[in-house]
Motif scaffolding. Sequence first.
Motif, PDB file in Angstrom:
ATOM      1  N   ALA A   1      -0.478 -31.458  51.672  1.00  9.85           N
ATOM      2  CA  ALA A   1      -0.617 -30.603  50.487  1.00  9.85           C
ATOM      3  C   ALA A   1      -0.196 -29.183  50.819  1.00  9.85           C
ATOM      4  N   GLY A   2       0.540 -28.567  49.888  1.00 11.70           N
ATOM      5  CA  GLY A   2       0.983 -27.194  50.079  1.00 11.70           C
ATOM      6  C   GLY A   2       0.134 -26.177  49.346  1.00 11.70           C
ATOM      7  N   THR A   3      -0.788 -26.657  48.502  1.00  8.47           N
ATOM      8  CA  THR A   3      -1.700 -25.773  47.770  1.00  8.47           C
ATOM      9  C   THR A   3      -3.103 -26.371  47.803  1.00  8.47           C
ATOM     10  N   GLY A   4      -4.092 -25.548  47.477  1.00  6.81           N
ATOM     11  CA  GLY A   4      -5.455 -26.047  47.427  1.00  6.81           C
ATOM     12  C   GLY A   4      -5.642 -27.096  46.346  1.00  6.81           C
ATOM     13  N   ALA A   5      -4.989 -26.909  45.213  1.00  7.52           N
ATOM     14  CA  ALA A   5      -5.102 -27.880  44.117  1.00  7.52           C
ATOM     15  C   ALA A   5      -4.552 -29.232  44.541  1.00  7.52           C
ATOM     16  N   GLU A   6      -3.429 -29.219  45.237  1.00  8.40           N
ATOM     17  CA  GLU A   6      -2.856 -30.477  45.735  1.00  8.40           C
ATOM     18  C   GLU A   6      -3.802 -31.133  46.736  1.00  8.40           C
ATOM     19  N   ALA A   7      -4.450 -30.326  47.552  1.00  6.84           N
ATOM     20  CA  ALA A   7      -5.373 -30.868  48.550  1.00  6.84           C
ATOM     21  C   ALA A   7      -6.524 -31.611  47.889  1.00  6.84           C
ATOM     22  N   VAL A   8      -7.082 -31.028  46.827  1.00  5.07           N
ATOM     23  CA  VAL A   8      -8.188 -31.674  46.120  1.00  5.07           C
ATOM     24  C   VAL A   8      -7.732 -32.984  45.498  1.00  5.07           C
TER      25      VAL A   8
END
Length: 221
Positions: free
Chosen positions: A33-40
């Motif tokens: 994931a490149g962003t926190g939203a993608e990580a979630v």
Amino acid sequence: MIRVLLADDQTLVRAAFAMLVESAGDMEVVGQAGTGAEAVALARSERADLVVMDIRMPELDGIEATRLIAADEDMAGVKVLVLTTYDTDDHIVEALRAGASGFLVKDTRPADLLAAIRTVAAGESLLSPGPTARLIARFLSTPGLPRTTGGPDDLTDRERQVLRLVARGLNNTEIAESLGLSPLTAKTHVSRIMGKLAARDRAQLVIVAYESGLVTPGAPE
């Protein structure tokens, strides 16, 4: 196999970590994931066991991403290992409060990163116990930080002894040796303490120990 999700906004960093993780025989990379939203989103969809989470990311930073993962009952088993550029990062305690199980600096040795992943995935001891305890002690005295709820008032004397040692960074075997207990008994005490304090992991136990005054910065070991 430990299912690992890598969250960092730098593609080269993710690629390097991915190569390292894939080189281990007991873990695999299930997403990047490149962003926190993608990580979630990926932590939920890929059923990761552990997220290696950079604090500074676009859209949603690592702290907020960690908080969302920790608050989601469907991801109750997902552990978060926070990465930071410096071990004096002011956001470390916020990340631990949000639900992270520990932290590492980015320039840690490859073997230490793999060991950290195994440790956090197993739910055992807090990583880098000395630096972590010092950071918590420092930032808990900083005005404006939110406080956790609960405290050690309902613990037995033995449980308070164990909690002090957890806050000092000792693992179950070391606690057992210090108190003349069996490792299984020490582990049972830690599990009961976590249940009484509604703590997600040992990182939160450290925070409670310092916030309640059970352990104070600079006190004798």
